[in-house]
Scaffold this motif. Structure first.
Motif, PDB file in Angstrom:
ATOM      1  N   UNK A  30       0.835  -1.196   0.000  1.00 14.71           N
ATOM      2  CA  UNK A  30       0.000   0.000   0.000  1.00 14.71           C
ATOM      3  C   UNK A  30       0.871   1.247   0.000  1.00 14.71           C
ATOM      4  N   UNK A  31       0.314   2.326  -0.517  1.00 15.32           N
ATOM      5  CA  UNK A  31       1.052   3.584  -0.555  1.00 15.32           C
ATOM      6  C   UNK A  31       1.129   4.237   0.814  1.00 15.32           C
ATOM      7  N   UNK A  32       0.076   4.127   1.607  1.00 11.62           N
ATOM      8  CA  UNK A  32       0.043   4.694   2.955  1.00 11.62           C
ATOM      9  C   UNK A  32      -0.924   3.890   3.803  1.00 11.62           C
ATOM     10  N   UNK A  33      -0.597   3.736   5.073  1.00 15.42           N
ATOM     11  CA  UNK A  33      -1.457   2.995   5.996  1.00 15.42           C
ATOM     12  C   UNK A  33      -2.501   3.911   6.599  1.00 15.42           C
ATOM     13  N   UNK A  34      -3.600   3.308   7.013  1.00 16.26           N
ATOM     14  CA  UNK A  34      -4.591   4.051   7.788  1.00 16.26           C
ATOM     15  C   UNK A  34      -4.029   4.281   9.186  1.00 16.26           C
ATOM     16  N   UNK A  35      -4.501   5.289   9.903  1.00 15.72           N
ATOM     17  CA  UNK A  35      -4.044   5.504  11.280  1.00 15.72           C
ATOM     18  C   UNK A  35      -4.383   4.307  12.172  1.00 15.72           C
ATOM     19  N   UNK A  36      -3.594   4.137  13.215  1.00 12.27           N
ATOM     20  CA  UNK A  36      -3.779   3.012  14.142  1.00 12.27           C
ATOM     21  C   UNK A  36      -5.157   3.018  14.789  1.00 12.27           C
ATOM     22  N   UNK A  37      -5.822   4.144  14.822  1.00 15.38           N
ATOM     23  CA  UNK A  37      -7.175   4.197  15.406  1.00 15.38           C
ATOM     24  C   UNK A  37      -8.161   3.291  14.669  1.00 15.38           C
TER      25      UNK A  37
ATOM     26  N   UNK B 119       0.449  -5.051  12.033  1.00 16.87           N
ATOM     27  CA  UNK B 119       0.836  -6.320  11.425  1.00 16.87           C
ATOM     28  C   UNK B 119       1.390  -6.073  10.026  1.00 16.87           C
ATOM     29  N   UNK B 120       2.225  -6.985   9.558  1.00 15.20           N
ATOM     30  CA  UNK B 120       2.652  -6.896   8.165  1.00 15.20           C
ATOM     31  C   UNK B 120       1.477  -7.167   7.235  1.00 15.20           C
ATOM     32  N   UNK B 121       0.525  -7.971   7.707  1.00 12.23           N
ATOM     33  CA  UNK B 121      -0.723  -8.183   6.962  1.00 12.23           C
ATOM     34  C   UNK B 121      -1.707  -7.157   7.514  1.00 12.23           C
ATOM     35  N   UNK B 122      -1.903  -6.057   6.788  1.00  8.67           N
ATOM     36  CA  UNK B 122      -2.708  -4.961   7.325  1.00  8.67           C
ATOM     37  C   UNK B 122      -4.205  -5.149   7.097  1.00  8.67           C
ATOM     38  N   UNK B 123      -4.592  -6.009   6.148  1.00  5.97           N
ATOM     39  CA  UNK B 123      -6.009  -6.227   5.862  1.00  5.97           C
ATOM     40  C   UNK B 123      -6.225  -7.694   5.552  1.00  5.97           C
ATOM     41  N   UNK B 124      -7.219  -8.273   6.225  1.00  5.98           N
ATOM     42  CA  UNK B 124      -7.572  -9.689   6.026  1.00  5.98           C
ATOM     43  C   UNK B 124      -9.032  -9.751   5.601  1.00  5.98           C
ATOM     44  N   UNK B 125      -9.256 -10.289   4.421  1.00  4.42           N
ATOM     45  CA  UNK B 125     -10.608 -10.290   3.854  1.00  4.42           C
ATOM     46  C   UNK B 125     -11.536 -11.229   4.612  1.00  4.42           C
ATOM     47  N   UNK B 126     -12.723 -10.715   4.893  1.00  7.22           N
ATOM     48  CA  UNK B 126     -13.818 -11.521   5.428  1.00  7.22           C
ATOM     49  C   UNK B 126     -14.713 -11.999   4.292  1.00  7.22           C
ATOM     50  N   UNK B 127     -14.938 -11.107   3.324  1.00  2.00           N
ATOM     51  CA  UNK B 127     -15.853 -11.401   2.235  1.00  2.00           C
ATOM     52  C   UNK B 127     -15.485 -10.558   1.012  1.00  2.00           C
TER      53      UNK B 127
END
Length: 118
Positions: free
Chosen positions: A13-20, A45-53
């Motif tokens: 990703x180009x930029x992460x979302x804030x930790x909030x 985490x190094x895996x910033x997004x984990x798909x649910x659906x």
């Protein structure tokens, strides 16, 4: 991700979302704005997004019951459903904390991350 992988790594990703936003349900979209799925976000985490659906979903009791029932059905109905409650045994990854609010975030290295409170 575009080929169906269920994760987005921090270096994709180009930029992460804030930790909030950690532990919240967020939507991932491609550069053109197409929905790639709904998942859980974790900036630590190094895996910033984990798909649910692949669809827009709310992480609520109805979703969890349906995901658990589908996971049990894929295993041929093996055993009591209470034995299949761990995140590694269900159709969805685990989370220590979730929010009822859905956040929109996007975009792999081929696009940008955004966050819009809904």
């Amino acid at each position: 991700m575009l080929d169906g992988h269920p994760w987005v790594f921090a270096n994709e990703v180009e930029a992460l979302l804030p930790a909030e936003h950690d532990g919240e349900v967020v939507e991932c979209r491609d550069r053109a704005g197409r929905l790639l799925g709904t998942g859980l976000y974790n900036s630590k985490s190094q895996i910033v997004w984990r798909r649910l659906s692949r669809e827009r979903v709310a992480l609520d009791e109805a979703y969890l019951r349906a995901a658990l029932a589908a996971a049990i059905a894929r295993r041929g109905g093996m055993g009591d459903s209470s034995a299949w409650s761990g995140p590694s045994r269900t159709a969805c990854p685990g989370s220590s904390r979730t929010s009822s609010a859905t956040r929109s975030c996007c975009r792999s290295r081929r696009s940008r991350w955004t966050s819009a409170r809904r």
